[in-house]
Write a protein that holds these residues in place. Structure first.
Motif, short mmCIF file in Angstrom:
data_model
loop_
_atom_site.label_atom_id
_atom_site.label_comp_id
_atom_site.label_asym_id
_atom_site.label_seq_id
_atom_site.Cartn_x
_atom_site.Cartn_y
_atom_site.Cartn_z
N SER A 63 0.81 -1.22 0.00
CA SER A 63 0.00 0.00 0.00
C SER A 63 0.84 1.28 0.00
N VAL A 64 2.15 1.17 0.21
CA VAL A 64 3.00 2.37 0.20
C VAL A 64 3.95 2.39 -0.99
N LYS A 65 3.97 1.32 -1.76
CA LYS A 65 4.85 1.28 -2.94
C LYS A 65 4.54 2.42 -3.88
N GLY A 66 5.60 3.08 -4.36
CA GLY A 66 5.43 4.20 -5.26
C GLY A 66 5.17 5.52 -4.56
N ARG A 67 4.90 5.47 -3.25
CA ARG A 67 4.66 6.71 -2.49
C ARG A 67 5.75 6.94 -1.45
N PHE A 68 6.23 5.88 -0.85
CA PHE A 68 7.28 5.96 0.19
C PHE A 68 8.61 5.48 -0.38
N ALA A 69 9.69 6.06 0.12
CA ALA A 69 11.03 5.63 -0.30
C ALA A 69 11.94 5.57 0.92
N ILE A 70 12.46 4.38 1.20
CA ILE A 70 13.39 4.21 2.31
C ILE A 70 14.81 4.38 1.80
N SER A 71 15.66 4.98 2.63
CA SER A 71 17.05 5.17 2.27
C SER A 71 17.88 5.26 3.55
N ARG A 72 19.17 5.27 3.38
CA ARG A 72 20.06 5.37 4.54
C ARG A 72 21.35 6.04 4.12
N ASP A 73 22.00 6.65 5.11
CA ASP A 73 23.32 7.23 4.94
C ASP A 73 24.20 6.63 6.02
N ASN A 74 24.98 5.65 5.65
CA ASN A 74 25.79 4.95 6.65
C ASN A 74 26.91 5.83 7.21
N ALA A 75 27.33 6.83 6.46
CA ALA A 75 28.35 7.75 6.97
C ALA A 75 27.79 8.61 8.10
N LYS A 76 26.48 8.83 8.07
CA LYS A 76 25.83 9.65 9.09
C LYS A 76 25.04 8.81 10.10
N ASN A 77 25.08 7.48 9.94
CA ASN A 77 24.32 6.60 10.84
C ASN A 77 22.84 7.00 10.91
N THR A 78 22.26 7.26 9.76
CA THR A 78 20.89 7.75 9.72
C THR A 78 20.06 7.00 8.69
N LEU A 79 18.85 6.67 9.11
CA LEU A 79 17.85 6.03 8.27
C LEU A 79 16.79 7.07 7.91
N TYR A 80 16.26 6.97 6.69
CA TYR A 80 15.26 7.94 6.23
C TYR A 80 14.03 7.23 5.67
N MET A 81 12.93 7.98 5.63
CA MET A 81 11.74 7.54 4.90
C MET A 81 11.10 8.78 4.29
N GLN A 82 11.18 8.88 2.98
CA GLN A 82 10.48 9.94 2.27
C GLN A 82 9.06 9.47 1.99
N MET A 83 8.08 10.23 2.45
CA MET A 83 6.67 9.84 2.30
C MET A 83 5.96 10.90 1.47
N ASN A 84 5.51 10.50 0.30
CA ASN A 84 4.80 11.39 -0.61
C ASN A 84 3.36 10.92 -0.79
N SER A 85 2.53 11.80 -1.34
CA SER A 85 1.12 11.46 -1.60
C SER A 85 0.48 10.81 -0.38
N LEU A 86 0.66 11.42 0.75
CA LEU A 86 0.17 10.84 2.00
C LEU A 86 -1.35 10.78 2.02
N LYS A 87 -1.85 9.71 2.65
CA LYS A 87 -3.28 9.47 2.76
C LYS A 87 -3.67 9.46 4.24
N THR A 88 -4.96 9.65 4.52
CA THR A 88 -5.40 9.65 5.91
C THR A 88 -5.07 8.32 6.59
N GLU A 89 -5.09 7.25 5.82
CA GLU A 89 -4.80 5.93 6.41
C GLU A 89 -3.32 5.74 6.75
#
Length: 125
Positions: A63-89
């Motif tokens: 249900s989040v494919k094409g809207r959410f994108a997970i990524s990471r920066d190992n040099a910064k020890n940080t995990l990310y989640m870009q969330m686009n086209s957000l829905k109430t659910e």
């Protein structure tokens, strides 16, 4: 001591975007697969996405494919989640965790693996 600290949540209108971050410390982040898990109001924990240690493999809830994108920066020890086209659910508390999975599977509790404190995402007009 392992620490996972999420940030970036907030209130957004349907169709809007947010970028979640998870700052990790106290363990070998670059060697660890990571995931985002959410808990909607009145519901249990639900897996959203996972990423392999080097960021090559990524898995998403259908249900989040094409809207959410997970990524990471190992040099910064940080995990990310870009969330686009957000829905109430998508409204939920979002957690980052060292739990890794490649497909939806029940998550009973937070007693195993490491978890952050969560960040609230509210999608509402």
């Amino acid at each position: 001591e392992v620490r996972l600290v999420e940030s970036g949540g907030g209130l957004v209108q349907p169709g809007g975007s947010l970028r979640l971050s998870c700052a990790a410390s106290g363990f070998a982040f670059s060697n660890s697969g990571m995931s985002w898990v959410r808990q909607a109001p009145g519901k249990g924990l639900g897996w959203v996405s996972s990423i392999s240690s080097r960021g090559v493999l990524k898995y998403y809830l259908e249900s989040v494919k094409g809207r959410f994108a997970i990524s990471r920066d190992n040099a910064k020890n940080t995990l990310y989640m870009q969330m686009n086209s957000l829905k109430t659910e998508d409204t939920a508390v979002y957690y980052c965790t060292t739990r890794f999975q490649a497909a939806p599977a029940p998550i009973a509790n937070m007693e195993s693996h490491n978890w952050g404190q969560g960040t609230q995402v509210t999608v509402s007009s």
